[in-house]
Design a protein around this motif. Sequence first.
Motif, PDB file in Angstrom:
ATOM      1  N   ASP A  30     -15.279  -3.002   2.490  1.00  0.00           N
ATOM      2  CA  ASP A  30     -14.113  -2.516   1.751  1.00  0.00           C
ATOM      3  C   ASP A  30     -13.769  -1.068   2.112  1.00  0.00           C
ATOM      4  O   ASP A  30     -13.445  -0.256   1.256  1.00  0.00           O
ATOM      5  N   ARG A  31     -13.903  -0.790   3.416  1.00  0.00           N
ATOM      6  CA  ARG A  31     -13.663   0.590   3.863  1.00  0.00           C
ATOM      7  C   ARG A  31     -12.320   0.762   4.598  1.00  0.00           C
ATOM      8  O   ARG A  31     -12.095   1.779   5.213  1.00  0.00           O
ATOM      9  N   LEU A  32     -11.503  -0.299   4.532  1.00  0.00           N
ATOM     10  CA  LEU A  32     -10.231  -0.195   5.233  1.00  0.00           C
ATOM     11  C   LEU A  32      -9.327   0.752   4.450  1.00  0.00           C
ATOM     12  O   LEU A  32      -8.992   0.506   3.287  1.00  0.00           O
ATOM     13  N   GLN A  33      -8.983   1.869   5.096  1.00  0.00           N
ATOM     14  CA  GLN A  33      -8.177   2.895   4.420  1.00  0.00           C
ATOM     15  C   GLN A  33      -6.810   2.335   4.031  1.00  0.00           C
ATOM     16  O   GLN A  33      -6.192   1.615   4.824  1.00  0.00           O
ATOM     17  N   PRO A  34      -6.318   2.662   2.837  1.00  0.00           N
ATOM     18  CA  PRO A  34      -4.974   2.197   2.454  1.00  0.00           C
ATOM     19  C   PRO A  34      -3.908   2.686   3.432  1.00  0.00           C
ATOM     20  O   PRO A  34      -2.928   2.000   3.691  1.00  0.00           O
ATOM     21  N   GLN A  35      -4.202   3.876   4.052  1.00  0.00           N
ATOM     22  CA  GLN A  35      -3.229   4.419   5.024  1.00  0.00           C
ATOM     23  C   GLN A  35      -3.116   3.506   6.250  1.00  0.00           C
ATOM     24  O   GLN A  35      -2.025   3.314   6.785  1.00  0.00           O
ATOM     25  N   THR A  36      -4.270   2.970   6.653  1.00  0.00           N
ATOM     26  CA  THR A  36      -4.281   2.084   7.836  1.00  0.00           C
ATOM     27  C   THR A  36      -3.453   0.836   7.550  1.00  0.00           C
ATOM     28  O   THR A  36      -2.643   0.403   8.378  1.00  0.00           O
ATOM     29  N   ILE A  37      -3.685   0.266   6.343  1.00  0.00           N
ATOM     30  CA  ILE A  37      -2.933  -0.950   5.977  1.00  0.00           C
ATOM     31  C   ILE A  37      -1.435  -0.619   5.916  1.00  0.00           C
ATOM     32  O   ILE A  37      -0.596  -1.393   6.387  1.00  0.00           O
ATOM     33  N   GLU A  38      -1.139   0.546   5.376  1.00  0.00           N
ATOM     34  CA  GLU A  38       0.257   0.969   5.252  1.00  0.00           C
ATOM     35  C   GLU A  38       0.895   1.151   6.643  1.00  0.00           C
ATOM     36  O   GLU A  38       2.035   0.757   6.875  1.00  0.00           O
ATOM     37  N   TYR A  39       0.074   1.748   7.526  1.00  0.00           N
ATOM     38  CA  TYR A  39       0.550   1.978   8.889  1.00  0.00           C
ATOM     39  C   TYR A  39       0.882   0.652   9.579  1.00  0.00           C
ATOM     40  O   TYR A  39       1.946   0.510  10.192  1.00  0.00           O
ATOM     41  N   ILE A  40      -0.025  -0.330   9.408  1.00  0.00           N
ATOM     42  CA  ILE A  40       0.209  -1.663  10.016  1.00  0.00           C
ATOM     43  C   ILE A  40       1.459  -2.292   9.402  1.00  0.00           C
ATOM     44  O   ILE A  40       2.304  -2.858  10.101  1.00  0.00           O
TER      45      ILE A  40
END
Lengths: 206, 123
Positions: A30-40
């Motif tokens: 559960d270390r996927l940054q919310p920013q990364t998901i947002e970026y994708i």
Amino acid sequence: MRILGVMFYASILILIGLSMIFFGIALSFDRLQPQTIEYINNFLAFIQDNPSSRVVAILSGMLLILISFSFAQLILGRFQREKNIAFRTSSGEVTIALSAVEDLIRRITGIMPEIKELRPDVRANKKGVITVDLRVVLKSEANIPELTARLQDITRSKIQEVLGIEEQIIIKIHVTKIISPEEKDKRKRDLEKEEAAIPFGGYGRI
Amino acid sequence: MQPEESRTDLGVVKIHKNVIASIASLSALRIEGVRRIGGGLFRSGLAEIFGKYAVPAVRVEISKNEEVRVEIPLVVDFGFNIPEVANKVQESVRSGLEKMTNLSVKDININVQAIEKPQKEAK
């Protein structure tokens, strides 16, 4: 060029592997940054909203597939080229693919009824020595030394006759299985039984 | 593909490499023992997609001094002597090209890729 092709495939596979490992680890801890998901999400939304970027994405995909096919052809072509018997005539070079020699040997099964199955593997070294490995399944309990000697003779003479070569030919035979006539009959009977066991369902109801 | 060019009194005559490949292919197919022109699945498959079905895999190279080099992948019928068939194909291709195009043929390279049962036996 071949090295370039191999590197292309290796880098794409490594990239896919690394991204899968990265996402796997990030999701499991559960270390996927919310920013990364947002970026994708933003990136996908940008492609969806912008028609030209969609065209660019499709074209780059097609280009990647074409490059991949070209490299595959290049690598396979080079590998194929190495597996040849070659000789020169006055008009040019004649190369015979080793797989063609294997085709030729496979046809010998038709000449010898005792052979049920024949799997040839032909290799040629730089000195011109041709080595043929034959894996055979025999039909009946025939005299194996006599049969294998005959098979070696026929294979050697057939290769020499068809390819017109005088080089040394080494023929190794490996008998993998012997199918007895009883076994064949038993299998036939079993098959017939199975077929007979299927109940007839009729032609349909009115 | 760059067409081969020759000048006459009236103008320029260009012979496309595909034409050379077609002549080579047809000359090869006339020889007894040649089952078909070979070629990898990729090359012949793509050639067919792009409409070059007549010359599936014959490769033609023309050097700067107008010498032609042809590479023909072949599938030979079972039972034929391969060097003999290859020799006949080379002769047939050479005479076919020289007769029809007046080009000087340097090399005709034959690549025997497979051996198949003759048509009559296969049926």
